[in-house]
Design a protein around this motif. Structure first.
Motif, short mmCIF file in Angstrom:
data_model
loop_
_atom_site.label_atom_id
_atom_site.label_comp_id
_atom_site.label_asym_id
_atom_site.label_seq_id
_atom_site.Cartn_x
_atom_site.Cartn_y
_atom_site.Cartn_z
N PHE A 38 0.83 -1.23 0.00
CA PHE A 38 0.00 0.00 0.00
C PHE A 38 0.85 1.26 0.00
CE2 PHE A 38 0.21 -2.33 3.99
CZ PHE A 38 0.87 -1.45 4.81
N GLU A 39 1.90 1.26 -0.81
CA GLU A 39 2.80 2.43 -0.84
C GLU A 39 2.06 3.74 -1.12
OE1 GLU A 39 6.43 2.63 -0.35
OE2 GLU A 39 5.55 4.61 -0.13
N ILE B 74 6.31 4.41 2.69
CA ILE B 74 6.11 3.11 3.34
C ILE B 74 7.40 2.27 3.25
CG2 ILE B 74 4.74 0.97 3.31
CD1 ILE B 74 3.08 3.42 4.09
N ARG B 75 7.94 2.15 2.05
CA ARG B 75 9.20 1.40 1.90
C ARG B 75 10.35 2.07 2.65
NH1 ARG B 75 6.88 0.19 -2.31
NH2 ARG B 75 6.74 -1.92 -3.08
N SER C 95 1.48 2.86 12.76
CA SER C 95 1.39 1.39 12.81
C SER C 95 2.65 0.77 12.22
CB SER C 95 0.17 0.90 12.01
OG SER C 95 -1.00 1.55 12.46
N LEU C 96 3.09 1.33 11.12
CA LEU C 96 4.26 0.81 10.42
C LEU C 96 5.53 1.04 11.23
CD1 LEU C 96 5.09 -0.26 7.58
CD2 LEU C 96 5.47 2.12 6.95
N CYS D 135 14.37 1.11 4.22
CA CYS D 135 15.61 1.92 4.19
C CYS D 135 16.01 2.42 5.58
CB CYS D 135 15.43 3.11 3.26
SG CYS D 135 14.64 2.70 1.72
N LEU D 136 15.01 2.70 6.43
CA LEU D 136 15.31 3.20 7.77
C LEU D 136 15.22 2.09 8.83
CD1 LEU D 136 13.32 6.57 7.56
CD2 LEU D 136 15.80 6.30 7.50
#
Ligand code: HSE
Length: 415
Positions: free
Chosen positions: A123-124, A134-135, A206-207, A140-141
């Motif tokens: 769901f980007e 989102i990614r 949430s992410l 990446c982080l």
């Protein structure tokens, strides 16, 4: 060849079709096979489109076709999007969506279902439209502990506030202009009341923290009460008013999360994010602040993020992606009313501004007055530091009992 289906031929769905058609060579190269749209679900007729024969009105045709391994949901709204997404994930089909309402309300459930069935739920496009977020947060982080995220997450309200700040246009006039330019919906309530930004900060929370945060547990204020007077006080204070979605991890292990218009200082990275642009600041312990900026909405920017997810799905047919979070924990969100912060207060009493402020000072000793140009007689603006919203409200009620009119109170940001 990878067969996919697109649910909904509205702004985003038609954009997905357009991006797939106009970028066919580069997309095929990146996905390592051709992506073929076998079905488009929509109740309307589109007889003049070159892909008119791919339309169906029956979701079951898509569900029963075992060749379709990826379903792109671009209908928006909770139902039937949720039922369709569940059915797809229960029947061997990965789901890609741009639907923030769906992810904010049902993300944990759909991610768990995808995980059980070794499928992807991506769901980007649901938070930043064309801005990758989102990614970056989940991949990446990933080496960081993210402590805080703060963002301008709604283009409509940012456009309105920019017009108020730069051109002294009133809220109603700026909203009308946003509608005329196609930046605001005919019913803009989800935007101007903060619900849209709330869904997005809930998805990011949430992410980042691995536990689902539901929009109904979040303190949400919109921008409908912001006046040009408030905007002028923000300028005199040294900043601007922006609608901010913010989440931070507290030492207690709970999170603080809110959506509200805030005074943000001119030096803040978000202060110059103007017009319909969005900006998201992610504070990592190793990276420090990382800021993402771009168009958070619109047909092609959003479609670009959706198609990128489809490419990712095609490349990962046999491997699940990284995304996952647990369902909500009780009492995980610290109530907004209990969290101390700084606030701007805007009042009106009688005809003398100094006297109006003196009345306020009795209840707020140490409050610092802001003086703006062309102050209305009897109007006063001041800042109160380190107070909980519940204590602030109690004192404001006492102030009103003394005959002082409360025009507004606005949170002052801490980033
Ligand atoms: N109305 C939303 C906005 C669209 O203005 O940002 C994208 O969610």
């Amino acid at each position: 060849m990878a067969d996919i289906a697109v649910l909904g031929h509205g702004v985003v769905g038609s954009g997905v079709l357009e991006v797939l058609r106009t970028h066919v060579d580069s997309i095929t190269r990146r996905a390592k096979e051709e992506i073929h749209v076998k079905y488009i679900l929509d109740l309307r007729e589109f007889p003049d489109l070159p892909y008119a024969n791919s339309f169906t009105k029956d979701f079951n045709v898509i569900l029963k076709d075992a060749d379709v391994k990826i379903v792109v949901e671009c209908m928006g709204g909770l139902e039937p999007a949720f039922t369709f997404a569940k059915q797809c994930l229960s029947n061997g089909k990965s789901v890609v969506t741009s639907n923030k309402e769906l992810v904010a309300a049902k993300g944990a459930e759909l991610l768990a279902l995808a995980q059980r069935n070794n499928l992807n739920f991506l769901f980007e496009a649901s938070v930043g439209g064309g801005i990758p977020i989102i990614r970056p947060i989940s991949q990446c982080l990933a080496a960081n502990e993210v402590g805080e995220i703060a963002g301008i997450l709604n283009g409509t309200t940012n456009f309105i506030l920019t017009k108020m700040i730069r051109e002294q246009m009133g809220f109603e006039e700026a909203l009308k202009m946003a509608q005329e330019l196609g930046y605001a919906e005919r019913d803009p309530s989800a935007d101007v009341e903060g619900a849209d930004a709330c869904r997005k900060i809930c998805i990011l929370a949430s992410l980042a923290f691995g536990t689902h945060v539901y929009p109904e547990n979040v303190h949400t204020e919109g921008i409908t009460k912001i006046t040009l007077g408030d905007v002028a006080y923000a300028g005199a204070w040294g900043g601007v008013i922006k609608l901010i979605g913010q989440v931070s991890m507290l030492e207690s292990g709970k999170i603080a999360i809110l959506v509200a218009p805030m005074f943000i200082h001119r030096d803040s990275q978000l202060a110059n994010v103007d017009d319909v642009f969005n900006g998201i600041l992610v504070r990592g312990d190793a990276t420090g602040d990382v800021v993402f900026y771009g168009k958070g909405a619109g047909k092609l920017p959003t479609a670009s993020a959706v198609v990128a997810d489809v490419i990712d799905c095609v490349k990962h047919f046999k491997a699940r992606k990284y995304l996952f979070w647990e369902d909500a924990k009780p009492d995980y969100v610290e109530p907004f009313e209990k969290i101390p912060g700084d606030f701007f207060v805007h009042i009106q009493s009688g005809e003398n501004s100094a006297e109006a402020f003196a009345q306020a000072e009795e209840l707020f000793p140490g409050a610092s007055r802001i003086i703006r140009k062309e102050e209305v007689p009897g109007e006063a603006g001041f800042c109160v530091n380190g107070i909980t919203p519940e204590a602030l409200e109690e004192r404001l009620r006492s102030l009103e009992q003394k005959g002082v009119a409360l025009l507004n109170r606005i949170k002052i940001s801490d980033f």
